[in-house]
Design a protein around this motif. Structure first.
Motif, PDB file in Angstrom:
ATOM      1  N   LYS A 584      42.230  38.992  21.485  1.00 49.72           N
ATOM      2  CA  LYS A 584      42.271  40.147  22.379  1.00 49.72           C
ATOM      3  C   LYS A 584      41.007  40.237  23.232  1.00 49.72           C
ATOM      4  O   LYS A 584      39.926  39.859  22.797  1.00 49.72           O
ATOM      5  N   ASN A 585      41.180  40.800  24.443  1.00 46.39           N
ATOM      6  CA  ASN A 585      40.062  41.099  25.344  1.00 46.39           C
ATOM      7  C   ASN A 585      39.224  39.877  25.697  1.00 46.39           C
ATOM      8  O   ASN A 585      37.992  39.930  25.707  1.00 46.39           O
ATOM      9  N   LEU A 586      39.876  38.760  25.990  1.00 46.02           N
ATOM     10  CA  LEU A 586      39.139  37.560  26.372  1.00 46.02           C
ATOM     11  C   LEU A 586      38.241  37.848  27.568  1.00 46.02           C
ATOM     12  O   LEU A 586      38.655  38.498  28.531  1.00 46.02           O
ATOM     13  N   GLN A 587      37.023  37.352  27.503  1.00 47.54           N
ATOM     14  CA  GLN A 587      36.091  37.478  28.618  1.00 47.54           C
ATOM     15  C   GLN A 587      36.260  36.253  29.517  1.00 47.54           C
ATOM     16  O   GLN A 587      35.960  35.132  29.114  1.00 47.54           O
ATOM     17  N   VAL A 588      36.766  36.473  30.724  1.00 52.03           N
ATOM     18  CA  VAL A 588      37.095  35.376  31.635  1.00 52.03           C
ATOM     19  C   VAL A 588      36.283  35.532  32.911  1.00 52.03           C
ATOM     20  O   VAL A 588      36.128  36.645  33.425  1.00 52.03           O
ATOM     21  N   SER A 589      35.763  34.418  33.421  1.00 50.59           N
ATOM     22  CA  SER A 589      34.909  34.497  34.610  1.00 50.59           C
ATOM     23  C   SER A 589      35.519  33.722  35.777  1.00 50.59           C
ATOM     24  O   SER A 589      36.296  32.781  35.593  1.00 50.59           O
ATOM     25  N   SER A 590      35.146  34.154  36.962  1.00 52.81           N
ATOM     26  CA  SER A 590      35.402  33.412  38.187  1.00 52.81           C
ATOM     27  C   SER A 590      34.156  33.571  39.050  1.00 52.81           C
ATOM     28  O   SER A 590      33.225  34.285  38.674  1.00 52.81           O
ATOM     29  N   TYR A 591      34.131  32.909  40.200  1.00 57.47           N
ATOM     30  CA  TYR A 591      32.901  32.885  40.986  1.00 57.47           C
ATOM     31  C   TYR A 591      33.197  33.183  42.450  1.00 57.47           C
ATOM     32  O   TYR A 591      34.016  32.517  43.081  1.00 57.47           O
ATOM     33  N   GLN A 592      32.528  34.205  42.960  1.00 57.35           N
ATOM     34  CA  GLN A 592      32.699  34.656  44.339  1.00 57.35           C
ATOM     35  C   GLN A 592      31.356  34.501  45.048  1.00 57.35           C
ATOM     36  O   GLN A 592      30.395  35.193  44.709  1.00 57.35           O
ATOM     37  N   ASN A 593      31.281  33.566  45.989  1.00 61.25           N
ATOM     38  CA  ASN A 593      30.036  33.328  46.734  1.00 61.25           C
ATOM     39  C   ASN A 593      28.840  33.106  45.804  1.00 61.25           C
ATOM     40  O   ASN A 593      27.739  33.592  46.046  1.00 61.25           O
ATOM     41  N   GLY A 594      29.089  32.375  44.718  1.00 64.97           N
ATOM     42  CA  GLY A 594      28.003  32.028  43.799  1.00 64.97           C
ATOM     43  C   GLY A 594      27.721  33.054  42.737  1.00 64.97           C
ATOM     44  O   GLY A 594      26.897  32.821  41.861  1.00 64.97           O
ATOM     45  N   LYS A 635      49.061  35.795  26.548  1.00 68.27           N
ATOM     46  CA  LYS A 635      50.220  36.669  26.366  1.00 68.27           C
ATOM     47  C   LYS A 635      50.341  37.653  27.521  1.00 68.27           C
ATOM     48  O   LYS A 635      51.434  37.950  27.990  1.00 68.27           O
ATOM     49  N   SER A 636      49.196  38.185  27.938  1.00 71.93           N
ATOM     50  CA  SER A 636      49.195  39.141  29.038  1.00 71.93           C
ATOM     51  C   SER A 636      47.891  38.997  29.807  1.00 71.93           C
ATOM     52  O   SER A 636      46.808  39.246  29.266  1.00 71.93           O
ATOM     53  N   PHE A 637      48.004  38.565  31.064  1.00 74.13           N
ATOM     54  CA  PHE A 637      46.823  38.410  31.910  1.00 74.13           C
ATOM     55  C   PHE A 637      47.258  38.635  33.359  1.00 74.13           C
ATOM     56  O   PHE A 637      47.346  37.707  34.154  1.00 74.13           O
ATOM     57  N   LEU A 665      37.431  29.632  51.745  1.00 70.35           N
ATOM     58  CA  LEU A 665      38.163  29.948  50.531  1.00 70.35           C
ATOM     59  C   LEU A 665      37.934  31.405  50.169  1.00 70.35           C
ATOM     60  O   LEU A 665      36.901  31.992  50.511  1.00 70.35           O
ATOM     61  N   THR A 666      38.905  31.967  49.493  1.00 72.82           N
ATOM     62  CA  THR A 666      38.759  33.331  49.009  1.00 72.82           C
ATOM     63  C   THR A 666      39.381  33.429  47.626  1.00 72.82           C
ATOM     64  O   THR A 666      40.013  32.478  47.145  1.00 72.82           O
ATOM     65  N   GLN A 667      39.166  34.574  46.991  1.00 76.54           N
ATOM     66  CA  GLN A 667      39.684  34.782  45.643  1.00 76.54           C
ATOM     67  C   GLN A 667      40.566  36.018  45.611  1.00 76.54           C
ATOM     68  O   GLN A 667      40.196  37.080  46.105  1.00 76.54           O
ATOM     69  N   THR A 668      41.738  35.854  45.032  1.00 76.57           N
ATOM     70  CA  THR A 668      42.632  36.978  44.817  1.00 76.57           C
ATOM     71  C   THR A 668      43.050  36.947  43.342  1.00 76.57           C
ATOM     72  O   THR A 668      42.332  36.382  42.514  1.00 76.57           O
ATOM     73  N   THR A 669      44.153  37.548  42.991  1.00 75.54           N
ATOM     74  CA  THR A 669      44.590  37.547  41.594  1.00 75.54           C
ATOM     75  C   THR A 669      46.033  37.088  41.502  1.00 75.54           C
ATOM     76  O   THR A 669      46.785  37.082  42.483  1.00 75.54           O
ATOM     77  N   THR A 670      46.407  36.709  40.285  1.00 77.02           N
ATOM     78  CA  THR A 670      47.780  36.320  39.989  1.00 77.02           C
ATOM     79  C   THR A 670      48.081  36.715  38.559  1.00 77.02           C
ATOM     80  O   THR A 670      47.166  37.055  37.791  1.00 77.02           O
ATOM     81  N   ASP A 671      49.329  36.655  38.178  1.00 72.81           N
ATOM     82  CA  ASP A 671      49.730  36.943  36.808  1.00 72.81           C
ATOM     83  C   ASP A 671      49.771  35.631  36.023  1.00 72.81           C
ATOM     84  O   ASP A 671      50.633  34.788  36.247  1.00 72.81           O
ATOM     85  N   ALA A 672      48.800  35.466  35.121  1.00 73.06           N
ATOM     86  CA  ALA A 672      48.718  34.239  34.327  1.00 73.06           C
ATOM     87  C   ALA A 672      49.387  34.390  32.967  1.00 73.06           C
ATOM     88  O   ALA A 672      49.240  33.504  32.115  1.00 73.06           O
ATOM     89  N   SER A 673      50.105  35.475  32.748  1.00 73.99           N
ATOM     90  CA  SER A 673      50.792  35.671  31.470  1.00 73.99           C
ATOM     91  C   SER A 673      51.740  34.500  31.201  1.00 73.99           C
ATOM     92  O   SER A 673      52.529  34.113  32.054  1.00 73.99           O
ATOM     93  N   GLY A 674      51.635  33.933  30.013  1.00 71.48           N
ATOM     94  CA  GLY A 674      52.463  32.796  29.641  1.00 71.48           C
ATOM     95  C   GLY A 674      51.901  31.448  30.014  1.00 71.48           C
ATOM     96  O   GLY A 674      52.447  30.411  29.611  1.00 71.48           O
TER      97      GLY A 674
END
Length: 784
Positions: A584-594, A635-637, A665-674
């Motif tokens: 639960k509550n995985l800490q996930v990172s991405s990078y925006q302009n460094g 399961k849910s992201f 390039l830019t960053q948006t979101t998606t549903d990674a569930s599953g």
């Protein structure tokens, strides 16, 4: 086809060795049987060999036979370390099913059974704890170190929150080195290999007085690297060098009390983790136009990114490359390590229990320069100077082994100040570009008890650890490129008239956790065990100061259930396990302009099976094999980070083109569930063999190790894929009859398979670093 061919070739080579070696070993045994005197000596030798071949581990903070430990453990002894070409900690991947050693830039980040981290920020912390002689190594920038005089490595799989504490949700890696000895002896090793790789190492230990022993070890390495800068033609772009020294004093205060003092220093310059080239979307999985509108696709003249380098769309030809071993970057690009460590270990037999005290102070400076856009276009270069100061103290009390109740209790304190100073260049001289700092403190108490309910057969274990964690004195600094930062509620806060380099304080973060452990173990026979366990793991909450945010990132929690079977005698061992994790509550990172953007994924589910076997056919011949199947899915992201080309046809929102304009390039979101969790291949396996025969008055040892991994993704949204690959290592070593001199020849990645070792994804460009091609060399050694 190419990968399949290489796998088949590698497997055939190793299988041939496996078929030939036993025959020679058995023939050798048959010859010995013809001579009665030789037979008697052989029996004596076998008895000595069997006694020495018991697999002993310290996975439960006390010395036990591996078959009696209800934890999935891969134990790697000094012989396996030598024969598999394990020279630094990350090489243990070759021998350990379900373990990966990945990088985020120069930060080493191990993953076990799909549980790891890709976070690099002040105070971020690992998910797999690394312990050297009982001391926690918390800094990921110095986590992948050269191995000095190592006696053994243990990889503990699954959460180890009770006995090893926070930030061991994936497991723990335990490295044990030799202590100073009163028996004077030493060893020196030297090797020379492809790309002018030079490695030298020397160790000596001796008694200073009747109750003081000392050891000292020095190591030096240098190589030209395998990377060429296509802009300048410089084929030494990856040149690296480093040295380290380690010394210890052991005081035998009395028959029951000893004190071991150690000092170590390491200096290393190795730019290779920062030498990225353009990632090419070979499969089309990245989908860099999938979220771009039809109008935006018309501007680009493209609707599918398959086959494209995922960098600034309008980067001119000649300013980028994707060929393994080649880069086109703006300099400087480098990574430097300077570390000093002081440690004190006190051991005492108190009569009713064994007491151990571990005290450590570390000072690590790890500055690096990187080109984040993966091209020679002067878009963005970064310099991060990281200063890490750590102090830890642990007291451990272990019961003596005679009682039916075995117990371990302890107290632990850990503190680290992690400061990042950042500079940036946009085709201009480097200038201040903010920074961040955190002070993390942790207090913990733990107890673990095992009761022998039915003598010799049924054992019940119960344990728990209480941790109190604080992140305090935290801040980040504004920079000239931002107009706002993220407030505590997640909403933007305008910087207004604040000048660049203004410190923005972040509220103190406090977490309390209880991580229990319950195990039932049954011994059908003296040589086997069956166990079922439940454990809870915990990764402390963090502050996303590297992402210019005052918002809290919640702690991770993992509930792990495991069943296993172990068998072990003096020549054969077998471990089988199956597990289920609720994460639960995985800490996930991405990078925006460094800058790191860190969020909590809602939940994930992991389950799998794995097994490993070790068989000593005879004194001359041994084999070891292991395999793991891991099903790791989110399961849910629903808010997973997703990278895309910006959309020239829209003016607002995540896909709008920023300061660089169309093509960026830019960053948006998606549903990674599953979707498959990042860095979590479904199948990994390894197989190794070693055969020794007499030659020219000495012993010749032939050995090999084959590692295989199925495909996986470097990111949580299944955009950046690495196909399946294998690595084959071979070694031949001759030792004279007095066991004084050795000569060896060796090869690594002998099938010359090129695969990505990391993908650095951010909104400036997607970059890859690559494995070394086939390497080979010769080595010399002497013992005295």
């Amino acid at each position: 086809m190419r990968t399949s061919y290489r796998i088949a070739t590698s497997t055939a080579a190793l299988a041939t060795a496996l078929m030939v070696m036993p025959g020679a070993a058995w023939a050798q045994d048959a010859t010995a049987d013809q001579d009665a005197t030789t037979t008697e000596q052989t029996v004596e030798d076998e008895q000595l060999f069997e006694t020495a071949n018991e697999i002993v581990v310290t996975a439960q903070r006390r010395t036990e036979l591996s078959r009696d430990v209800p934890i999935s453990v891969t134990s790697i002894d000094s012989d396996q370390i030598a024969t598999a070409g394990v020279t630094q900690l990350s090489d243990t991947t070759k021998l350990t099913p379900a373990l990966r050693f990945d990088y985020q830039g120069a930060a080493a980040q191990p993953t076990i059974r799909g549980v790891g981290t890709a976070i690099t920020t002040s105070g971020g912390g690992p998910n797999v704890g690394i312990y050297v002689d009982g001391f926690f190594q918390s800094n990921p920038y110095v986590a992948d170190f050269d191995l000095l005089n190592v006696e053994g490595i243990q990889v503990l799989k699954g959460p180890q929150g009770t006995l090893f504490g926070r930030n061991t949700t994936g497991g723990a890696i335990i490295v044990t080195t030799a202590e100073p000895s009163f028996d004077p002896h030493g060893e020196a090793r030297f090797s020379y290999g492809r790309f002018n790789e030079i490695n030298g190492q020397a160790y000596a230990t001796f008694g200073v007085t009747d109750n003081i022993a000392m050891d000292i070890e020095a190591q030096f390495s240098e190589n030209d690297g395998f990377i060429t800068d296509d802009l300048t033609g410089n084929d030494l772009a990856g040149k690296s060098h480093g040295w380290s020294v380690r010394a210890g004093l052991k005081f035998e205060v009395s028959p029951d009390v000893s004190v071991l003092l150690r000092y170590s220093h390491t200096t290393k310059d190795d730019p290779s983790p920062q030498l990225v080239n353009a990632y090419v979307d070979e499969s089309g999985d990245a989908g860099f136009f999938d979220k771009v509108s039809a109008g935006g696709q018309a501007v680009y003249g493209a609707s599918d990114s398959q086959g494209m380098p995922l960098i600034y769309y309008y980067a001119p030809a000649g300013t980028f490359t994707s060929e393994p071993g080649h880069v086109t970057l703006n300099g400087p690009v480098s990574f430097h390590t300077n570390s000093d460590t002081v440690q004190a270990t006190v051991k005492a037999d108190l009569g009713f229990a064994d007491f151990t005290s571990y005290t450590q102070y570390r000072d690590d400076d790890t500055p690096w320069f990187g080109d984040l856009d993966a091209t020679a276009v002067p878009l963005f270069n970064i310099n991060v100077n990281i200063f890490d100061e750590t102090f830890s103290q642990e007291f451990l009390l272990n019961s003596h082994p005679e009682s039916r109740l075995q117990w371990t209790v302890g107290l632990n304190y850990f503190q680290t100040r992690d400061t990042w100073d950042v500079n940036a260049s946009f085709g201009t001289p480097f200038a201040d570009y903010g920074g961040s700092s955190t002070l993390s403190k942790s207090w913990a108490g733990f107890a673990d008890l095992t009761y022998e309910v039915v003598p010799g057969q049924l054992f019940i274990t119960a344990g728990a650890r209480y941790s109190h964690d604080i992140v305090t004195d935290a801040y980040f600094k504004t920079n000239f490129g931002i107009t706002s930062y993220t407030g505590p509620d997640g909403n933007p806060v305008s910087v207004g008239s604040l000048p660049p380099e203004t410190k923005i304080p972040v509220d103190e973060l406090t977490n309390d956790s209880l991580t229990p452990r319950v195990v039932v173990r049954y011994k059908p026979s003296e040589s086997s065990s069956i166990y079922a366990s439940y454990t809870r793991g915990y990764k402390a909450g963090i502050l996303n100061v590297g992402g210019l945010s005052q918002q809290v990132v919640e702690p991770e929690e993992i509930d792990a259930f495991e069943v296993g079977y172990k068998y072990g005698d003096r020549s054969f061992s077998l471990d089988l396990s199956g597990y289920y994790y609720d994460y639960k509550n995985l800490q996930v990172s991405s990078y925006q302009n460094g800058a790191a953007q860190i969020r909590n994924a809602a939940s994930s589910e992991i389950y799998g099976i794995e097994g490993q076997v070790r068989y000593r056919v005879s004194q001359a011949f041994s084999v070891n094999m292991g395999a793991a199947w891991t099903h790791a899915r989110y399961k849910s992201f629903p808010n997973a980070p997703y990278y895309s080309y910006c959309d020239p046809a829209v003016a607002t929102g995540d896909l709008a083109c920023g300061a660089i304009g169309p093509g960026s390039l830019t960053q948006t979101t998606t549903d990674a569930s599953g979707l498959q969790m990042q860095r979590a291949p479904e199948f990994t396996a390894s197989a190794g063999a070693s055969y020794t025969t007499m030659l020219a008055g000495g012993d010749l040892t032939l050995s090999g190790n084959l590692y295989y991994t199925s495909s996986f993704y470097f990111d949580p949204s299944e955009q950046f894929r690495q196909d399946a690959y294998e690595v084959l290592s071979l070694r031949a070593e001759w030792t004279d009859i007095t066991d004084t001199f050795t000569i060896s020849v060796f090869g690594d990645n002998v099938t010359d398979n090129r695969y990505r070792t990391q993908v650095l994804f951010n909104t400036l460009g997607i970059g890859s670093t690559w494995s070394a091609p086939v390497t080979y060399g010769v080595g010399l050694g002497v013992k005295f």
